[in-house]
Write an enzyme that holds these catalytic residues in place. Structure first.
Site, PDB file in Angstrom:
ATOM      1  N   ASP A  72      -2.798  15.829   0.269  1.00  0.00           N
ATOM      2  CA  ASP A  72      -2.592  14.670   1.130  1.00  0.00           C
ATOM      3  C   ASP A  72      -3.922  13.933   1.251  1.00  0.00           C
ATOM      4  O   ASP A  72      -4.962  14.544   1.503  1.00  0.00           O
ATOM      5  CB  ASP A  72      -2.110  15.137   2.506  1.00  0.00           C
ATOM      6  CG  ASP A  72      -1.649  13.986   3.378  1.00  0.00           C
ATOM      7  OD1 ASP A  72      -2.443  13.028   3.546  1.00  0.00           O
ATOM      8  OD2 ASP A  72      -0.525  14.029   3.894  1.00  0.00           O
ATOM      9  N   CYS A  92       3.940  -3.675  -2.249  1.00  0.00           N
ATOM     10  CA  CYS A  92       4.914  -4.504  -2.945  1.00  0.00           C
ATOM     11  C   CYS A  92       5.953  -4.962  -1.927  1.00  0.00           C
ATOM     12  O   CYS A  92       7.152  -4.838  -2.120  1.00  0.00           O
ATOM     13  CB  CYS A  92       5.562  -3.768  -4.112  1.00  0.00           C
ATOM     14  SG  CYS A  92       6.162  -2.125  -3.727  1.00  0.00           S
ATOM     15  N   GLY A 152       0.816   6.451 -11.961  1.00  0.00           N
ATOM     16  CA  GLY A 152      -0.427   6.500 -12.707  1.00  0.00           C
ATOM     17  C   GLY A 152      -0.904   5.214 -13.350  1.00  0.00           C
ATOM     18  O   GLY A 152      -1.979   5.198 -13.944  1.00  0.00           O
ATOM     19  N   ASN A 153      -0.138   4.135 -13.262  1.00  0.00           N
ATOM     20  CA  ASN A 153      -0.582   2.883 -13.881  1.00  0.00           C
ATOM     21  C   ASN A 153      -1.891   2.386 -13.285  1.00  0.00           C
ATOM     22  O   ASN A 153      -2.819   2.005 -14.011  1.00  0.00           O
ATOM     23  CB  ASN A 153       0.496   1.813 -13.739  1.00  0.00           C
ATOM     24  CG  ASN A 153       1.644   2.012 -14.708  1.00  0.00           C
ATOM     25  OD1 ASN A 153       1.484   2.633 -15.752  1.00  0.00           O
ATOM     26  ND2 ASN A 153       2.800   1.497 -14.370  1.00  0.00           N
TER      27      ASN A 153
END
Length: 611
Positions: free
Chosen positions: A303, A422, A254-255
């Protein structure tokens, strides 16, 4: 004894995230108190070289077969370096160590004196000082494995507070601003200071990692959020205007979702898509804490690829995609590198120099002796298989990431899409960009990479690699423009880990209209028919956000082209043709749903470390 056994289990396991995350956010709760577990491991890591020397010279591993090298240094640490001693009642392992207490104490004294310390206090202070020195880029470089990389990043939640109010609060009012990141690490004693790069990271601060602000009112009330700077880049790069409709296709924890909510404001709307129920609950708590519940609509057990025509989120103009990836960049977040643990050997029998020398000579001779040909061949085969498995896993992830972006390209009103990982692997970054830009839907709908100068992050120095865009079917000049539009963050950039982000935009015509349209039924799953079973994923996608499953390996559904769906047919037979095309469209929609459902079963994520 569970304290030491659990500590040994952690140290024996592959490290995919920070030690704190492993202990304080475990997949399965530990029996031991988390604070004690963390302290035991950290302190043992600090003194591991000395403990290794003591255990080896005492020769206890050769005498006590029940003791493993790991358990020996954990137990020896508490025996020699804590006032309370070994924190367990009597048992076989504790008794095995205590039988050699006098010998261990004697070897510890010798090790301390060899290092020039008259007492234990002096030795402890010296070791602690060694681990508190930071280098210019915020990375501690010692032989014992401490690798504290970056500062603690703090994002001010614009829904509840301003940067000025936060800096004047009791939490930060004594902090002084410094001009450079490295300035926070140049003191013998950690100073209260912060660093800000406002032109790149608005409302985001960096402080020394030793400052714990989780007990502050700002943090508890959701006015500030702990979020790595690299994780803030996708929302900043997307740059949705106030009042926009935005989709976060891979939302938990949620960031990024709450960051988007702060950018669009109370007049905007954010659809946060999360397929996993447990992670959706975490997302909901984060959104509520940030005060974004009136802006964010959480689509639980949904989804992203099932969002099609008729869904409220289908009308979004801005999409943020941060899908599952290899997580190769998040190694930057490791604060203690347990992979470099220096363990004692059971081969050394005593501390007498002559015997140690003979043993070293024997080991040297053994290591220099040629290994059997079969053993070398076996090791080579294992290395090749491991390398092939890694490439196969990256290919699977890449196929999945491409499918996610292609689905986002089909949103009728989409104007900008950010894609981020990332990961440090080009297979998940530039190669994915090349593949989606080569697609028919990208060409027909006018999708391209945004120019560097048109983006809020244009001043970031590290860009994509043009050499990794050779498969992009455009001119070399255009490949260079695409590479310049991509952003790479290295582990040494102090933003919180290796990262990649790019912004796709829609081409507009002379009348400022968006590019053409294409029916989603025409999309073809990448690598169809060639995907290996989900077990080939390796069961270890270590990334902060692990959400979505890709398209299936079935063939493309029968589709209706945009031309066929117009109402400009001749009067003759028009009604029959319309009915036929409506049935065709319904069939395509059902086929798309079936394809997605099957894919959801194929791409089952497996999570380790991160939560």
């Amino acid at each position: 004894m569970s304290l030491y056994l659990e500590a040994a289990t952690i140290l024996e396991s592959p490290q995919t995230t920070s030690l704190k995350a492993i202990i304080y956010n475990p997949a399965k709760p530990f029996k031991s108190p988390q604070a004690k577990l963390y302290a035991l491991i950290v302190e043992t890591l600090k003194f591991q070289d000395i403990l290794k020397e003591v255990v080896e010279n005492a020769g206890i591993l050769k005498l006590e077969r029940k003791l493993t090298p790991l358990l020996s240094i954990l137990l020896t640490h508490d025996l020699l370096l804590t006032k309370s001693g070994i924190a367990t009642s009597s048992g076989p392992l504790k008794d095995a160590l205590l039988r050699h207490k006098a010998r261990l104490n004697a070897e510890f004294t010798r090790a301390r004196l060899r290092r020039g310390h008259g007492d234990v206090k002096s030795l402890i202070e010296a070791v602690n000082a060694e681990h508190s020195r930071e280098s210019e880029d915020g990375v501690t470089k010692t032989a014992t494995g401490l690798t504290t990389f970056n500062p603690r990043w703090v994002r001010v939640n614009a829904l509840k507070a301003t940067l000025e109010d936060s800096l004047s609060s009791p939490t930060f009012h004594t902090f002084q601003k410094v001009d450079g990141m490295s300035d926070m690490f140049f003191f013998d004693v950690v100073q209260k200071c912060y660093y800000q790069k406002a032109e790149l990271l608005p409302d985001i601060l960096a402080i020394h990692p030793s400052h714990d602000i989780t007990s502050s009112e700002l943090y508890k009330s959701g006015k500030i959020i702990l979020q790595s700077a690299s994780s803030c880049l996708p929302a900043i790069m997307l740059d949705p205007p106030k009042g926009s409709i935005v989709v976060d296709g891979c939302a938990a924890p949620g960031n990024k979702t709450t960051h988007l909510a702060a950018l669009v404001g109370s007049s905007g709307k954010v659809f946060a898509v999360e397929r996993d129920k447990r992670r959706a609950d975490i997302l909901e708590m984060m959104v509520t804490k940030a005060g974004a519940e009136k802006i964010v609509t959480i689509l639980k057990s949904t989804d992203f690829t099932t969002i099609t025509e008729g869904h409220p989120a289908w009308q979004a103009s801005y999409l943020l995609l941060d899908p599952s990836c290899s997580g190769s960049g998040i190694l930057q977040r490791i604060d203690w590198d347990i992979s470099k643990l220096n363990l004692p050997s059971s081969d050394i029998a005593s501390s007498r120099p002559s015997r140690k020398k003979r043993k070293r000579d024997e080991n040297s001779q053994e290591s220099s002796a040629p290994r059997p040909e079969g053993q070398e061949a076996k090791q080579m085969d294992e290395e090749i298989q491991e390398d092939d498995a890694s490439k196969e896993r990256l290919q699977l992830l890449s196929d999945f990431q491409v499918a996610i972006i292609l689905h986002a390209f089909s949103f009728p009103n989409a104007m900008r899409i950010t894609y981020s990982t990332c990961s440090i692997h080009a297979e998940e970054n530039e190669h994915v960009v090349a593949r989606v830009l080569n697609s028919e839907i990208a060409k027909e709908r006018g999708w391209r990479v945004q120019n560097r100068e048109d983006n809020p992050l244009s001043r970031w120095h590290r860009r994509g690699s043009v050499g990794e865009l050779s498969d992009l079917k455009v001119s070399l000049e255009e490949q260079q423009r695409v590479a310049d539009g991509c952003i790479r963050v290295h582990r040494t950039d102090s933003l919180g880990g290796g990262f990649f982000v790019v912004c796709f935009i829609r081409q507009v015509d002379d009348k400022d209209r968006l590019g053409g349209d294409i029916d989603i039924g025409n999309l073809e799953a990448p690598g169809q028919g060639n995907e290996p079973p989900p077990q080939a994923m390796g069961g270890s996608i270590e990334a902060e956000d692990q959400e979505w499953n890709g398209f299936s390996d079935e063939g493309p559904n029968e589709a209706v082209s945009a031309i066929d769906m117009t109402d400009d047919d001749p009067p003759s037979g028009n009604r029959n043709r319309k009915k036929q095309k409506q049935k065709q469209k319904q069939k395509s929609s059902k086929g798309q749903q079936g394809m997605t459902e099957k894919t959801n079963r194929r791409f089952q994520k497996s999570r380790k470390g991160w939560s």
